[in-house]
Design an enzyme around this catalytic site. Structure first.
Site, PDB file in Angstrom:
ATOM      1  N   LYS A   8       0.799  -1.337  -0.016  1.00 15.17           N
ATOM      2  CA  LYS A   8       0.051  -0.040  -0.079  1.00 15.17           C
ATOM      3  C   LYS A   8       0.892   1.336   0.001  1.00 15.17           C
ATOM      4  O   LYS A   8       2.027   1.210   0.591  1.00 15.17           O
ATOM      5  CB  LYS A   8      -0.969   0.052   1.034  1.00 15.17           C
ATOM      6  CG  LYS A   8      -2.215   0.659   1.002  1.00 15.17           C
ATOM      7  CD  LYS A   8      -3.444   0.123   0.132  1.00 15.17           C
ATOM      8  CE  LYS A   8      -4.470   0.979   0.010  1.00 15.17           C
ATOM      9  NZ  LYS A   8      -5.635   0.017  -0.137  1.00 15.17           N
TER      10      LYS A   8
HETATM   11  P1  NAD Z   1     -13.041   7.785  -2.755  1.00 18.17           P
HETATM   12  O1  NAD Z   1     -12.254   8.602  -2.553  1.00 18.17           O
HETATM   13  O2  NAD Z   1     -13.645   7.152  -4.163  1.00 18.17           O
HETATM   14  O3  NAD Z   1     -14.545   7.954  -1.964  1.00 18.17           O
HETATM   15  C1  NAD Z   1     -14.620   8.146  -0.452  1.00 18.17           C
HETATM   16  C2  NAD Z   1     -16.070   8.624   0.010  1.00 18.17           C
HETATM   17  O4  NAD Z   1     -16.075   8.577   1.312  1.00 18.17           O
HETATM   18  C3  NAD Z   1     -16.327   9.949  -0.607  1.00 18.17           C
HETATM   19  O5  NAD Z   1     -17.614   9.912  -0.830  1.00 18.17           O
HETATM   20  C4  NAD Z   1     -15.959  11.025   0.657  1.00 18.17           C
HETATM   21  O6  NAD Z   1     -16.856  12.023   0.654  1.00 18.17           O
HETATM   22  C5  NAD Z   1     -16.509   9.603   1.663  1.00 18.17           C
HETATM   23  N1  NAD Z   1     -16.175  10.279   3.070  1.00 18.17           N
HETATM   24  C6  NAD Z   1     -14.874  10.737   3.421  1.00 18.17           C
HETATM   25  N2  NAD Z   1     -14.924  10.975   4.739  1.00 18.17           N
HETATM   26  C7  NAD Z   1     -16.268  10.682   5.280  1.00 18.17           C
HETATM   27  C8  NAD Z   1     -16.857  10.588   6.545  1.00 18.17           C
HETATM   28  N3  NAD Z   1     -16.034  10.744   7.662  1.00 18.17           N
HETATM   29  N4  NAD Z   1     -18.005  10.106   6.643  1.00 18.17           N
HETATM   30  C9  NAD Z   1     -18.486   9.855   5.589  1.00 18.17           C
HETATM   31  N5  NAD Z   1     -18.025   9.528   4.392  1.00 18.17           N
HETATM   32  C10 NAD Z   1     -16.748  10.143   4.100  1.00 18.17           C
HETATM   33  O7  NAD Z   1     -12.617   6.327  -2.163  1.00 18.17           O
HETATM   34  P2  NAD Z   1     -12.992   4.833  -2.539  1.00 18.17           P
HETATM   35  O8  NAD Z   1     -12.052   4.233  -3.460  1.00 18.17           O
HETATM   36  O9  NAD Z   1     -14.431   4.724  -2.910  1.00 18.17           O
HETATM   37  O10 NAD Z   1     -12.695   4.174  -1.187  1.00 18.17           O
HETATM   38  C11 NAD Z   1     -13.529   4.073   0.020  1.00 18.17           C
HETATM   39  C12 NAD Z   1     -13.066   2.998   1.048  1.00 18.17           C
HETATM   40  O11 NAD Z   1     -12.920   1.819   0.313  1.00 18.17           O
HETATM   41  C13 NAD Z   1     -11.825   2.858   1.508  1.00 18.17           C
HETATM   42  O12 NAD Z   1     -11.472   2.740   2.890  1.00 18.17           O
HETATM   43  C14 NAD Z   1     -10.664   2.333   0.475  1.00 18.17           C
HETATM   44  O13 NAD Z   1      -9.415   1.919   1.097  1.00 18.17           O
HETATM   45  C15 NAD Z   1     -11.594   1.013   0.111  1.00 18.17           C
HETATM   46  N6  NAD Z   1     -11.528   0.516  -0.969  1.00 18.17           N
HETATM   47  C16 NAD Z   1     -11.293   0.994  -2.120  1.00 18.17           C
HETATM   48  C17 NAD Z   1     -10.989   0.178  -3.280  1.00 18.17           C
HETATM   49  C18 NAD Z   1     -11.247   0.885  -4.642  1.00 18.17           C
HETATM   50  O14 NAD Z   1     -11.127  -0.100  -5.760  1.00 18.17           O
HETATM   51  N7  NAD Z   1     -11.629   2.027  -4.775  1.00 18.17           N
HETATM   52  C19 NAD Z   1     -10.969  -1.280  -3.272  1.00 18.17           C
HETATM   53  C20 NAD Z   1     -10.963  -1.751  -1.865  1.00 18.17           C
HETATM   54  C21 NAD Z   1     -11.088  -0.946  -0.857  1.00 18.17           C
END
Ligand code: NAD
Length: 416
Positions: free
Chosen positions: A105
């Site tokens: 990561k």
């Molecule tokens: P992203 O940046 O596209 O979206 C994150 C979302 O969370 C946004 O809508 C943001 O406004 C919201 N957010 C941030 N802080 C917040 C809070 N305190 N309360 C409510 N909402 C809040 O990110 P993503 O890629 O969707 O990732 C989200 C989670 O999923 C992370 O934990 C990431 O590690 C995990 N993840 C992502 C992927 C991927 O393929 N993108 C894969 C596995 C895990």
């Protein structure tokens, strides 16, 4: 406030599970520790001519089963402890899915919303050059995470390619589809969450067509999870939120319209066809399925008693603290853990890497079918272990993953 550091929390999860395996203490110690940790401090020229120094990280937790794999996050709160925990989880996630990868990561401590596009590009290229000593299609393959996307991956791929003197598509995944990316990568994590939500409902005897779902976080994962749960499972998505707040409508939302609104307005909090709620209120709604898809520690000991959902499907990494996990387990809430529930992204990243190395690309149906099949297999494998030991799903998923990584480590032997 989180009860422990994220890495401590992650290692505790490992410790809970390793007891059910016959992995010896010496071997367990190898598996707990990150293999490589890199911290880089690097300058970026800002648009007004002044220079700012940023801190970035790349951690390879384990590479016993193949190259390190894991996303890169841009966030003002990113720190080494968080990146180590996220890399640790990637090791177990790739192993649960039986992918030929280890776990890694990365992150940069920055608020990308405060940068212009050209500043973001210079920051991305310099950071990637700085960590390049660890990166490569056969060493370590980054991907998007919070606040990074296909555009950033294109800059990363180009930077690496310029430095080595040839085009290396396989160095990152999550690239634009027309530039070595894969069909279905953007929706992949959300699709995996959908598969897990469907199987969790089946396990609990809930009819998806009558089910209600709340999604915290409306970014890449949250949007596709909500969309596919509504469209393909027929469930009602009654609440969604982002960092600015949430919106609730007991009759269910038109998720496509919500996504359009989020793109236009930058938030769902002001969406007019529902009642405004806080993120805290969203988590405690009386729904069948809760999908935390924002950041870590959303469900903690302070609110776990008040979670009313019957199943929690972890779209985010680390959204439930260990104390909360215990409370939910005792209360009979089925928690589908992050290392399984959000593994759809890394699985299609694996497909992307395979396509790049072969220079031969698959169509969307092939991607979706292969992903859904692998998610179902992993869910079923984890369920069998859960039932055998009568334990929570997280511990069961760790057992499956630990046994696979331990096998590879033991079979390879300790060098020299
Ligand atoms: P992203 O940046 O596209 O979206 C994150 C979302 O969370 C946004 O809508 C943001 O406004 C919201 N957010 C941030 N802080 C917040 C809070 N305190 N309360 C409510 N909402 C809040 O990110 P993503 O890629 O969707 O990732 C989200 C989670 O999923 C992370 O934990 C990431 O590690 C995990 N993840 C992502 C992927 C991927 O393929 N993108 C894969 C596995 C895990």
């Amino acid at each position: 406030m989180p009860e422990k550091s994220l890495y401590e929390m992650a290692v505790e999860q490992f410790n809970r599970a390793v007891k059910y395996t016959d992995v010896e203490p010496d071997l367990a110690e190898i598996l707990r520790r990150p293999k490589r940790v890199l911290v880089v401090e690097f300058p970026v020229k800002m648009d007004d001519g002044h220079i700012e120094v940023f801190t970035g990280y790349r951690v390879q937790h384990n590479i016993a089963r193949g190259p390190a794999k894991g996303g890169i996050r841009y966030h003002p709160d990113t720190n080494l402890d968080e990146v180590k925990a996220l890399a640790f989880w990637m090791t177990w996630k790739t192993a649960v899915m039986n992918l030929p990868f280890g776990g890694g990561k990365g992150g940069v401590k920055v608020d990308p919303k405060k940068l212009s596009k050209s500043e973001l590009e210079r920051l991305s290229r310099r950071y990637f050059s700085e960590i390049q000593i660890m990166i490569g299609p056969h060493n370590d393959i980054p991907a998007p995470d919070v606040n990074t996307n296909a555009d950033v991956m294109a800059w990363f791929m180009d930077t690496y390619s310029m430095n080595v003197g040839y085009t290396a598509l396989g160095v990152v995944t999550g690239k634009p589809v027309d530039l070595g990316g894969s069909e279905g990568r953007e929706e992949a994590t959300g699709r995996g969450v959908k598969v897990c939500a469907g199987l969790a409902m089946e396990t609990l005897g809930i009819d998806p067509k009558k089910a209600t779902v709340a999604v915290q976080g409306f970014g890449n994962v949250g949007q596709f999870a909500a969309l596919l749960i509504a469209k393909e499972l027929g469930s009602k998505v009654v609440a969604v939120s982002d960092s600015k707040g949430g919106v609730y409508n007991p009759s269910g939302f038109d998720v496509e319209e919500l996504i359009k609104y989020k793109h236009e307005e930058g938030t769902v909090a002001t969406y007019p066809k529902g009642e405004r709620i806080t993120n805290e209120e969203l988590l405690e709604l009386d729904v069948d399925v809760l999908v935390p898809a924002a950041l870590e520690n959303a469900i903690h000991k302070g609110n776990a008693e008040r979670i009313k959902a019957k199943a929690v499907v972890e779209g985010a990494n680390g959204p439930t603290t260990n104390e909360a996990d215990e409370i939910l387990y005792k209360r009979g809430v089925l928690v589908v853990p992050d290392i399984l529930a959000n593994a759809g992204g890394v699985t299609v990243s694996y497909f992307e890497w395979v396509q790049d190395l072969q220079a031969f690309f698959w169509d969307i149906d092939q991607i979706r079918n292969a992903l859904e099949k692998m998610m179902k297999k992993a869910f079923t494998d984890v369920m069998k272990i859960k039932e055998k030991h009568n334990i929570d799903m997280r511990t069961a998923a760790y057992i499956l993953a630990i046994e696979r990584v331990a096998y590879a480590t033991k079979k390879r032997g300790i060098y020299p």
